[in-house]
Scaffold this active site. Sequence first.
Site, short mmCIF file in Angstrom:
data_model
loop_
_atom_site.label_atom_id
_atom_site.label_comp_id
_atom_site.label_asym_id
_atom_site.label_seq_id
_atom_site.Cartn_x
_atom_site.Cartn_y
_atom_site.Cartn_z
N ASP A 146 38.99 46.50 40.61
CA ASP A 146 38.48 47.71 41.25
C ASP A 146 37.97 47.38 42.65
O ASP A 146 37.54 46.26 42.92
CB ASP A 146 37.39 48.37 40.40
CG ASP A 146 36.17 47.48 40.18
OD1 ASP A 146 36.38 46.29 39.86
OD2 ASP A 146 35.03 47.96 40.30
N ASP A 190 37.70 41.47 48.74
CA ASP A 190 36.96 41.73 47.50
C ASP A 190 37.75 42.63 46.57
O ASP A 190 37.61 43.84 46.61
CB ASP A 190 35.62 42.36 47.88
CG ASP A 190 34.70 42.54 46.70
OD1 ASP A 190 34.93 41.92 45.66
OD2 ASP A 190 33.74 43.32 46.85
N GLU A 234 33.55 46.11 38.21
CA GLU A 234 32.59 45.20 38.81
C GLU A 234 31.80 45.88 39.91
O GLU A 234 30.60 45.62 40.09
CB GLU A 234 33.31 43.96 39.36
CG GLU A 234 32.38 42.83 39.80
CD GLU A 234 31.91 42.94 41.25
OE1 GLU A 234 30.99 42.19 41.63
OE2 GLU A 234 32.47 43.77 42.01
N GLU A 294 36.32 35.34 43.28
CA GLU A 294 35.64 36.11 44.33
C GLU A 294 35.79 35.37 45.67
O GLU A 294 35.97 34.15 45.70
CB GLU A 294 34.15 36.26 43.99
CG GLU A 294 33.86 37.27 42.91
CD GLU A 294 33.73 38.69 43.41
OE1 GLU A 294 34.06 38.95 44.59
OE2 GLU A 294 33.30 39.56 42.62
#
Length: 436
Positions: free
Chosen positions: A113, A142, A176, A200
């Site tokens: 997401d 991200d 997240e 990440e």
Amino acid sequence: MNQEQRVMEWIENHQDEIIHFLQQLIQIPSVNPWFFEEPAPSKEKDLQQFIAGKLEKLGADIEIWEPVADELKQYEGMAGYYPGRDFTGRPNLAATFGKGSEGKSLLLFGHIDVVMAGSKWTVDPFEGQVIDGKMYGRGTVDMKGGVAAMIMAVEAILRSGFKLKGPVIVGTVVDEEAGGMGALDFIHHGYRADACILTEPTSLTIAPLCRGILWGKIKIQGRSGHIEMPQADWRDGGAVDAIKKARYILEHLDRLNEKWAVSKTHPYLSIPCQVHVAQLNAGEYPTSFANEAEIVFNAQYLPSERDEKLVGGKVKKELTDFLREVSESDPWLCEHMPEIEWLVDADCAETDVAHPFVQTCVQSLKTIGEEGKIEGLGFHTDMGWPVNVGIPTVNFGPGDPSLAHHSDEFTPVDEVIQAVKMIAKTIVDWCEIEEA
């Protein structure tokens, strides 16, 4: 040519394919529906199905399921649990390679997401355009750059003619960006491994810890009155400016931050924990004193400060006690005590840098020509739940995390390629491989 050289050669020869795959991920706008004022269909399912199609062609054993909030009630008060959250059309995905093999296992973990694109982009946020060696697009940092890298690392090994001696699980989760319920559900679903890379963005450093994040709202009461007229003492019914009372609290927050700057530090974090004010909301009319005011803040906490539920309860109490003590020093606030409404508690975690897996990752990074630097992350990631169930976890991925959520978010293409190499090298060393 040895195993490692063959894998690295495949990556070198398929860089365009790797970057094209990342573009395809960017082009599916999997915006978390939490960011829309009105309910909107999520594209998270579309992206998970696309990823599943690729992994299925590589021979993975795939499971896709939608989290159910009611099945997670046992985690109430713990990280990632939000009662009643709807995951219709928002599935998690797990793809297992080498299922049943006896070597050490590895979880490659990431969320799919993204936040909404927002304004002031100079390129299409969902195109994945490459300009001067940088790919632009929402999620390039991200964290679709990391998701692409971990999937292509597995493909590089399999397409080089090898099979795994230890299982590799590719886990892609939702939610997240709105609290991490997808990661909680993934772990609740039973997936485990001997180690985990959460991809990440870290600018290609090894990050074996992340900080916890508290979002809160301090609600301050005043008493409205005509701003241009003389006012009686508040005890006699006169106006009280909620903005002035908010300023009083803000001044004390500055002093609290001075203390935290000394007491809330970590050797792998470049900045201390602080209470940062993110929003000030107050007032109704230009002619009236503010009837109430709100201070919305972001406070960080360290893994060593977690409470018995592995979240930020101790720091919540610290801030609640702070607000009470400050208010007791002001006659109005003492009788009209401000309250904190807690909005988010995003957990934190830490893996010992001496753990063999952390050192394996450092050596993998050095092997591909990088420094192998260890540095913590000041923001929350989904590493908490893997660590909570005993999985040593590091954050590692391409892209500068400070560019996450920005307009014109971008990741250098060469960092994506380097991330593929590092993850592939770690699979070779941790799980081990053999001729197919």
